[in-house]
Structure formats: structure tokens, C-alpha cells
Design a protein around this motif. Sequence first.
Motif, PDB file in Angstrom:
ATOM      1  N   HIS A   1       0.841  -1.206   0.000  1.00 52.88           N
ATOM      2  CA  HIS A   1       0.000   0.000   0.000  1.00 52.88           C
ATOM      3  C   HIS A   1       0.881   1.262   0.000  1.00 52.88           C
ATOM      4  N   ALA A   2       1.914   1.262   0.872  1.00 46.96           N
ATOM      5  CA  ALA A   2       2.774   2.458   0.987  1.00 46.96           C
ATOM      6  C   ALA A   2       3.449   2.761  -0.353  1.00 46.96           C
ATOM      7  N   HIS A   3       3.964   1.716  -1.020  1.00 46.77           N
ATOM      8  CA  HIS A   3       4.651   1.967  -2.298  1.00 46.77           C
ATOM      9  C   HIS A   3       3.683   2.344  -3.407  1.00 46.77           C
ATOM     10  N   ILE A   4       2.487   1.752  -3.408  1.00 52.45           N
ATOM     11  CA  ILE A   4       1.515   2.157  -4.440  1.00 52.45           C
ATOM     12  C   ILE A   4       1.188   3.639  -4.274  1.00 52.45           C
ATOM     13  N   MET A   5       0.975   4.059  -3.007  1.00 53.75           N
ATOM     14  CA  MET A   5       0.563   5.449  -2.770  1.00 53.75           C
ATOM     15  C   MET A   5       1.699   6.449  -3.015  1.00 53.75           C
ATOM     16  N   VAL A   6       2.889   6.126  -2.515  1.00 56.69           N
ATOM     17  CA  VAL A   6       3.961   7.129  -2.565  1.00 56.69           C
ATOM     18  C   VAL A   6       4.795   6.997  -3.857  1.00 56.69           C
ATOM     19  N   ALA A   7       5.319   5.763  -4.114  1.00 58.51           N
ATOM     20  CA  ALA A   7       6.117   5.578  -5.336  1.00 58.51           C
ATOM     21  C   ALA A   7       5.213   5.575  -6.582  1.00 58.51           C
ATOM     22  N   GLY A   8       3.939   5.215  -6.398  1.00 58.95           N
ATOM     23  CA  GLY A   8       3.008   5.189  -7.527  1.00 58.95           C
ATOM     24  C   GLY A   8       2.283   6.503  -7.711  1.00 58.95           C
TER      25      GLY A   8
ATOM     26  N   LEU B   1       2.087   9.450  -5.853  1.00 59.58           N
ATOM     27  CA  LEU B   1       2.777  10.732  -5.704  1.00 59.58           C
ATOM     28  C   LEU B   1       3.882  10.933  -6.737  1.00 59.58           C
ATOM     29  N   MET B   2       4.725   9.894  -6.968  1.00 55.63           N
ATOM     30  CA  MET B   2       5.820  10.084  -7.927  1.00 55.63           C
ATOM     31  C   MET B   2       5.303  10.280  -9.346  1.00 55.63           C
ATOM     32  N   SER B   3       4.271   9.507  -9.736  1.00 55.39           N
ATOM     33  CA  SER B   3       3.743   9.666 -11.102  1.00 55.39           C
ATOM     34  C   SER B   3       3.152  11.058 -11.275  1.00 55.39           C
TER      35      SER B   3
ATOM     36  N   GLY C   1       5.196  -3.765 -11.953  1.00 58.98           N
ATOM     37  CA  GLY C   1       5.836  -5.038 -11.603  1.00 58.98           C
ATOM     38  C   GLY C   1       6.251  -5.059 -10.140  1.00 58.98           C
ATOM     39  N   LEU C   2       6.795  -3.927  -9.690  1.00 61.66           N
ATOM     40  CA  LEU C   2       7.257  -3.812  -8.299  1.00 61.66           C
ATOM     41  C   LEU C   2       6.104  -3.999  -7.309  1.00 61.66           C
ATOM     42  N   VAL C   3       5.012  -3.278  -7.508  1.00 65.67           N
ATOM     43  CA  VAL C   3       3.949  -3.341  -6.489  1.00 65.67           C
ATOM     44  C   VAL C   3       3.111  -4.629  -6.597  1.00 65.67           C
TER      45      VAL C   3
ATOM     46  N   GLY D   1      14.692  -1.818 -12.355  1.00 63.97           N
ATOM     47  CA  GLY D   1      14.107  -1.077 -13.486  1.00 63.97           C
ATOM     48  C   GLY D   1      13.567   0.273 -13.040  1.00 63.97           C
ATOM     49  N   PHE D   2      12.909   0.282 -11.872  1.00 61.55           N
ATOM     50  CA  PHE D   2      12.329   1.522 -11.352  1.00 61.55           C
ATOM     51  C   PHE D   2      13.429   2.530 -11.018  1.00 61.55           C
ATOM     52  N   PHE D   3      14.513   2.014 -10.464  1.00 64.04           N
ATOM     53  CA  PHE D   3      15.662   2.876 -10.135  1.00 64.04           C
ATOM     54  C   PHE D   3      16.288   3.436 -11.424  1.00 64.04           C
ATOM     55  N   LEU D   4      16.430   2.561 -12.446  1.00 67.92           N
ATOM     56  CA  LEU D   4      16.986   3.032 -13.723  1.00 67.92           C
ATOM     57  C   LEU D   4      16.079   4.120 -14.323  1.00 67.92           C
TER      58      LEU D   4
HETATM   59  C1  HEM Z   1      13.911   0.860  -6.059  1.00 66.97           C
HETATM   60  C2  HEM Z   1      12.708   0.751  -5.539  1.00 66.97           C
HETATM   61  C3  HEM Z   1      12.432   0.581  -4.067  1.00 66.97           C
HETATM   62  C4  HEM Z   1      12.769  -0.441  -3.250  1.00 66.97           C
HETATM   63  C5  HEM Z   1      13.538  -1.718  -3.609  1.00 66.97           C
HETATM   64  C6  HEM Z   1      12.237  -0.134  -1.936  1.00 66.97           C
HETATM   65  C7  HEM Z   1      12.378  -0.955  -0.811  1.00 66.97           C
HETATM   66  C8  HEM Z   1      11.841  -0.691   0.415  1.00 66.97           C
HETATM   67  C9  HEM Z   1      12.000  -1.523   1.586  1.00 66.97           C
HETATM   68  C10 HEM Z   1      12.802  -2.808   1.645  1.00 66.97           C
HETATM   69  C11 HEM Z   1      11.289  -0.955   2.593  1.00 66.97           C
HETATM   70  C12 HEM Z   1      11.115  -1.473   4.028  1.00 66.97           C
HETATM   71  C13 HEM Z   1       9.814  -2.227   4.105  1.00 66.97           C
HETATM   72  C14 HEM Z   1       9.559  -2.835   5.469  1.00 66.97           C
HETATM   73  O1  HEM Z   1      10.308  -2.579   6.416  1.00 66.97           O
HETATM   74  O2  HEM Z   1       8.584  -3.596   5.568  1.00 66.97           O
HETATM   75  C15 HEM Z   1      10.687   0.264   2.070  1.00 66.97           C
HETATM   76  C16 HEM Z   1       9.874   1.101   2.799  1.00 66.97           C
HETATM   77  C17 HEM Z   1       9.323   2.269   2.299  1.00 66.97           C
HETATM   78  N1  HEM Z   1       9.534   2.794   1.040  1.00 66.97           N
HETATM   79 FE1  HEM Z   1      10.533   1.903  -0.478  1.00 66.97          FE
HETATM   80  N2  HEM Z   1      11.607   1.062  -1.982  1.00 66.97           N
HETATM   81  C18 HEM Z   1      11.725   1.550  -3.259  1.00 66.97           C
HETATM   82  C19 HEM Z   1      11.247   2.732  -3.740  1.00 66.97           C
HETATM   83  C20 HEM Z   1      10.542   3.649  -2.990  1.00 66.97           C
HETATM   84  C21 HEM Z   1      10.120   4.934  -3.474  1.00 66.97           C
HETATM   85  C22 HEM Z   1      10.433   5.461  -4.858  1.00 66.97           C
HETATM   86  C23 HEM Z   1       9.401   5.508  -2.477  1.00 66.97           C
HETATM   87  C24 HEM Z   1       8.716   6.834  -2.410  1.00 66.97           C
HETATM   88  C25 HEM Z   1       8.658   7.698  -3.388  1.00 66.97           C
HETATM   89  C26 HEM Z   1       9.390   4.585  -1.347  1.00 66.97           C
HETATM   90  C27 HEM Z   1       8.743   4.800  -0.154  1.00 66.97           C
HETATM   91  C28 HEM Z   1       8.803   3.953   0.927  1.00 66.97           C
HETATM   92  C29 HEM Z   1       8.091   4.185   2.166  1.00 66.97           C
HETATM   93  C30 HEM Z   1       7.142   5.369   2.459  1.00 66.97           C
HETATM   94  C31 HEM Z   1       8.417   3.134   3.028  1.00 66.97           C
HETATM   95  C32 HEM Z   1       7.909   2.930   4.454  1.00 66.97           C
HETATM   96  C33 HEM Z   1       6.643   2.145   4.426  1.00 66.97           C
HETATM   97  C34 HEM Z   1       6.837   0.731   4.809  1.00 66.97           C
HETATM   98  O3  HEM Z   1       7.474   0.444   5.840  1.00 66.97           O
HETATM   99  O4  HEM Z   1       6.353  -0.144   4.085  1.00 66.97           O
HETATM  100  N3  HEM Z   1      10.095   3.470  -1.698  1.00 66.97           N
HETATM  101  N4  HEM Z   1      11.037   0.393   0.755  1.00 66.97           N
END
Ligand code: HEM
Length: 137
Positions: free
Chosen positions: A38-45, A47-49, A81-83, A106-109
Motif C-alpha cells: 500500500h505504501a509503495h503504491i501510494m507514494v512511489a506510484g 505521488l511520484m507519477s 511489476g514492483l507493487v 528497473g524503477f531505479f533506472l
Molecule cells: C527501487 C525501488 C524501491 C525499493 C527496492 C524499496 C524498498 C523498500 C523496503 C525494503 C522498505 C522497508 C519495508 C519494510 O520494512 O517492511 C521500504 C519502505 C518504504 N519505502 Fe521503499 N523502496 C523503493 C522505492 C521507494 C520509493 C520510490 C518511495 C517513495 C517515493 C518509497 C517509499 C517507501 C516508504 C514510504 C516506506 C515505508 C513504508 C513501509 O514500511 O512499508 N520506496 N522500501
Amino acid sequence: MQGVARNFFTLAIIYAICGMMLGLSMAMSQDHTEMPTHAHIMVAGWLMSAVFAFFYHLFPAARASRLAVVHFWLTALSGIGLVVGLYFLLAGHEAIEPFVAVSSIGFFLGMLLFAWIALPVIYGSRPARENVPLWDR
Ligand code: HEM
Ligand code: HEM
């Protein structure tokens, strides 16, 4: 909005609707296993889009580049693919982990490509800024 900007905003809305439905389902079931999804869909999905959409809307010079289309598809496909992969991973399907890893890279690239597209435009482009007062250039 046009072209890549409109595509990104459409994608953002789709993420927002899906992510909020997942958030509601988590809240109603009191099962927060999918919280990172949910967090990644909302923020990386969502907000970033939306940020990408408004950037391409504000800077037509960036939108005109063919690389912007590559950026959209790379970001859209790897982000989905990520979410989706993360959803199944957290639901217990560990075999999907390599797919999630490849999607993450891919998302990082996609982000690196965006830096390549955006930074020259904000530092060098005149067309996108022609209406801006001299003191603000
Ligand atoms: C390359 C892509 C990404 C990877 C591999 C990644 C990986 C991760 C990992 C491993 C966690 C910890 C999850 C946990 O402790 O359960 C996390 C948390 C989080 N990430 Fe990412 N992330 C990525 C991209 C992003 C981006 C682009 C954003 C925001 C624009 C983001 C926002 C967050 C947030 C808000 C959390 C905290 C929420 C949570 O604990 O689930 N992430 N991420
Ligand atoms: C229908 C609306 C929403 C519902 C029902 C909802 C529900 C939830 C729930 C149940 C959690 C888990 C909390 C926990 O386990 O600690 C959560 C976490 C989270 N939500 Fe939402 N959410 C909604 C909208 C949003 C929006 C609009 C955003 C961002 C734009 C967002 C971003 C996040 C983030 C980043 C987390 C992780 C927080 C952390 O790392 O502790 N959510 N949400």
C-alpha cells in the motif's frame, strides 16, 4: 496536459484508486500484512507519477524528448511489476522475489533516466521558461 504528462497523470490516478482500495481492505480486515505494498503504491506510484506528470506539463522541452516516452514506459512497467510482485511476495509467494528485484532495479533506472532528462532542461532550457520574469530565471 499532453503526451507523457497526461500518461503519467492517468497512471497516477490508477495507482491512487488501487492503493486506496488496498488501504481500505487492510483497515477493514485489520490485516496490515500488505502495508508496504500500500505504501509503495501510494507514494512511489500515485505521488511520484503525479510529480512526473506536472514536471512534463511545466517543461514542454522535457516532454518533447523521445527519452521521455522511454522514461514513461520503463517507470510504468517496472513500477507496476514492483507493487504487484510485492503484493504476492508479502502474501507468501517467495518465488516471485527475483521478479520484484528486477522490477526495483528497473524503477531505479527509470529515476536515473529522469535525472538525465530533467536536469539539463531545468538548468539550460529557455523555451520552457520564456514566460518567466527576468529576475526569476
Ligand atoms: C527501487 C525501488 C524501491 C525499493 C527496492 C524499496 C524498498 C523498500 C523496503 C525494503 C522498505 C522497508 C519495508 C519494510 O520494512 O517492511 C521500504 C519502505 C518504504 N519505502 Fe521503499 N523502496 C523503493 C522505492 C521507494 C520509493 C520510490 C518511495 C517513495 C517515493 C518509497 C517509499 C517507501 C516508504 C514510504 C516506506 C515505508 C513504508 C513501509 O514500511 O512499508 N520506496 N522500501
Ligand atoms: C482510502 C484511504 C487510505 C486508507 C484506508 C489507508 C490505510 C492505511 C493503513 C491501514 C495503513 C497501515 C498502517 C499501519 O499498519 O501502521 C496505511 C499505511 C500507509 N499509508 Fe495509507 N491509507 C489511505 C490513503 C493513503 C494515502 C493517500 C497515502 C499517501 C499518499 C498513504 C500512504 C501510506 C503510507 C506511506 C503508509 C505506511 C506508513 C508507515 O510506514 O508506517 N495512504 N494506510
